[in-house]
Write an enzyme that holds these catalytic residues in place. Structure first.
Site, PDB file in Angstrom:
ATOM      1  N   HIS A 270     -18.990   3.916 -15.231  1.00 52.37           N
ATOM      2  CA  HIS A 270     -19.614   5.039 -14.569  1.00 52.37           C
ATOM      3  C   HIS A 270     -18.010   5.700 -13.918  1.00 52.37           C
ATOM      4  O   HIS A 270     -17.948   6.131 -12.715  1.00 52.37           O
ATOM      5  CB  HIS A 270     -20.478   4.729 -13.377  1.00 52.37           C
ATOM      6  N   ASP A 341     -22.804  -1.745 -12.850  1.00 54.38           N
ATOM      7  CA  ASP A 341     -23.780  -1.618 -13.687  1.00 54.38           C
ATOM      8  C   ASP A 341     -23.519  -1.100 -15.051  1.00 54.38           C
ATOM      9  O   ASP A 341     -22.284  -0.430 -14.986  1.00 54.38           O
ATOM     10  CB  ASP A 341     -24.868  -0.924 -13.163  1.00 54.38           C
ATOM     11  N   GLU A 342     -24.266  -1.209 -16.045  1.00 55.07           N
ATOM     12  CA  GLU A 342     -24.418  -0.589 -17.153  1.00 55.07           C
ATOM     13  C   GLU A 342     -22.929  -0.461 -17.876  1.00 55.07           C
ATOM     14  O   GLU A 342     -22.224   0.624 -18.323  1.00 55.07           O
ATOM     15  CB  GLU A 342     -24.927   0.851 -17.004  1.00 55.07           C
ATOM     16  N   ILE A 343     -22.093  -1.662 -18.077  1.00 56.71           N
ATOM     17  CA  ILE A 343     -21.126  -1.542 -18.741  1.00 56.71           C
ATOM     18  C   ILE A 343     -21.327  -1.351 -20.378  1.00 56.71           C
ATOM     19  O   ILE A 343     -22.274  -2.233 -20.975  1.00 56.71           O
ATOM     20  CB  ILE A 343     -20.516  -3.138 -18.788  1.00 56.71           C
TER      21      ILE A 343
END
Length: 589
Positions: A270, A341-343
């Site tokens: 992100h 988060d969300e790699i």
């Protein structure tokens, strides 16, 4: 810590709006003022009211008169109590004790004037409003408990001329020390005034943590002294930035309202917005997020706005340490939310240096381990506890083992898989903040926001086996359906946990992600649904018998929504007005 303790004292059912569970007392019940969130313990044996003196004042002991946060709060509440003159939808009809007697003052006593607004600070208070006597009394161990008691007192006042419930005793304290609202200001920008109004309404709902998700791939609106180009080149423009002066105002406003401001600078994922200033440290920046003809597993991001920090480049950590140091200086809160988060594997794999690393036997997990090992000790060195999203340990594709995340230095925030992930986290000994998307995501249920989506072009019905627009479809919302106040209210965040595990649950947060929200819809998206969280985190969602109290809560929450609107928060309606004036008639059964 359990969210279901027995409430002590006289049953509150007999003193507040109820549904069809009470029939013989309905006339009396309709005549009472509501409180939100419901206090833990109220004794009101003879419902009655006293006129409030036109010269009513809140009195502090001399030692408190110049308190940095309590003094402005007293001035604020004194003005509110004298001028609000809120008229409930159902006018209370309790008798006045004596029309010639008035309540002249509220005296506040605080034992500890210096306790900081940190997690688990004592927020308890006792409130006594006598039947006969000129002064009410509010006693608290800390100024933060006094703030909570002031809010309760303000809700007990109504009408013109003003009157207040009397012959009443309250003992109150929260079940959870972390009661929060997350606001994403990176997808869309919110003015400082919007943030201040949100914090003010949080305080009225006894919520105490504003989780500020400041940056993301779409924009970097925070101006940092050491890294000004991040905002200069990564924000939506000069008018959509938060200066250090803005941050100071927001933090101080939060403290005056008993609300901590917890910053989040999400990394290493992100972070596409960092590429304007530092393109060399960001992988896959400005690439199309989901290349045509490739499987979703090979995407570059989970939504438009690509870019992840490269853990192999030393400059990454030079920039990031400047960012962390500046943020720690701007935000005094002991929690620093570091995201993680969300790699997305495809974004890292698109970079030549990482391709070479992987071809020589390195793994994506080791990349994340390198990043955590290079940043977590620095966060800890600044006397901050790092908060990470659960993905850092639970993601199925890229994660680190618990050996890289000391439980005494790390808190995990859960958003996937409901109670199951909460159980996984506490079973490993971690403290947890609960934000389960199945219950607490306020952006769900508004359809999709991607353009060029041919799935909406169905005039009669969806293709067989592919529900989307019609019954059974999600309309493009990944976390469909919309989370109603009842869905939020009924969630038991320690569901399935034993006593040891439950003690590791710090509390919960509702979250407004802003792909489809900005200032124009802010109040309605958050309120009064966040109010539902406020009560469950403060006094629970069950009565003294252990039964969930959503049946009677709807009427109190309806009335509280109207009072919030009268105070300037444009909370969305829950039902037609008719339902509040015809109690029980809008129930399902």
């Amino acid at each position: 810590m359990s969210p279901f303790p027995a409430l002590h004292g006289v049953s509150l059912f007999f003193f507040f709006f109820t549904s069809l569970y009470i029939t013989t007392e309905i006339t009396t019940v309709q005549s009472q003022i509501n409180l939100w969130p419901l206090p833990r313990n109220i004794s009101w044996p003879n419902p009655q009211a006293t006129l409030l003196s036109p010269t009513f004042e809140i009195i502090l002991s001399p030692a408190l008169n110049n308190h940095l946060y309590l003094s402005p709060a007293v001035s604020r509440y004194n003005l509110l109590i004298l001028t609000e003159h809120y008229q409930p939808v159902l006018t209370p009809t309790v008798n006045l004790t004596n029309s010639t007697l008035t309540l002249q003052s509220l005296t506040i006593t605080v034992a500890d004037q210096t306790a900081p607004l940190h997690y688990a600070v004592d927020e308890s208070y006792t409130l006594n409003i006598p039947t006969v006597g000129s002064s009410a009394n509010l006693t608290a161990n800390t100024v933060w408990g006094a703030l909570r008691g002031l809010e309760t007192f303000s809700q007990l006042v109504w009408g013109n001329p003003s009157r207040v419930m009397s012959g009443l005793d309250v003992w109150d304290a929260p079940l959870y020390g972390h009661r929060g609202v997350l606001l994403d200001t990176a997808r869309n920008y919110y003015a400082v005034s919007d943030i201040l109004r949100t914090i003010k309404t949080m305080s009225a709902n006894k919520l105490n943590v504003f989780h500020w998700h400041i940056t993301d791939s779409q924009s970097f609106p925070l101006v940092l002294p050491s890294e000004p180009e991040l905002a200069q080149k990564g924000s939506y423009g000069l008018a959509m930035q938060y200066s250090p002066e803005d941050v100071k105002m927001i933090v101080e406003f939060g403290l005056e309202h008993g609300v901590r401001v917890m910053p989040e600078i999400d990394a290493p994922g992100h972070t596409g917005s960092w590429a304007g200033a530092y393109p060399e440290i960001v992988t896959c920046a400005n690439m199309f997020w989901s290349p045509p003809g490739t499987p979703y597993a090979d995407r570059y991001a989970s939504e438009p706005g690509t870019g992840q920090l490269n853990p192999l480049i030393p400059e990454t950590y030079e920039v990031l340490k400047n960012v962390i140091n500046d943020v720690a200086g701007l935000f005094p809160d002991p929690y620093y939310h570091a995201g993680a988060d969300e790699i997305v594997p495809g974004c890292w794999e698109a970079d030549p240096t990482i391709q070479n690393y992987l071809s020589n036997g390195g793994t994506l997990d080791q990349l994340l381990e390198t990043f955590i090992n290079s940043t977590l000790p620095y966060i800890s060195s600044l006397n901050r506890t790092a908060v990470y999203w659960e993905d850092v340990m639970l993601d199925a594709t890229v994660n680190v083992t618990s050996s890289f995340l000391p439980p005494d230095k790390v808190i995990l925030q859960t958003w996937n898989n409901g109670p199951n992930n909460t159980q996984l986290i506490v079973s490993k000994g971690y403290r947890v903040i609960v934000s389960s998307a199945d219950f607490y995501y306020l952006d769900c249920g508004h359809g999709g926001w991607l353009g060029n989506d041919s799935r909406y072009d169905e005039q009669v019905e969806d293709p067989p086996g592919q529900p989307f627009n019609y019954v059974g479809g999600d309309g493009g919302s990944w976390c469909d359906p919309y989370k109603t106040w009842q869905r939020i209210y009924d969630y038991d965040i320690t569901y399935g946990l034993n006593e040891t595990g439950a003690k590791l649950v710090l509390g919960g947060e509702v979250a407004l992600w802003s792909e489809q929200a900005d200032s124009t819809v802010l109040d309605g998206r958050i309120w009064p649904r966040a109010s539902a969280l406020g009560e469950t985190m403060w006094s629970g969602n069950r009565d003294e018998t252990g039964k969930k109290r959503y049946a009677e809560a709807i009427n109190r929450l309806n009335e509280w929504r109207y009072r919030m609107v009268s105070r300037g928060t444009m909370a969305e309606p829950l039902q037609p007005l008719w339902c509040l004036t015809h109690l029980g008639m809008c129930n399902l059964d």
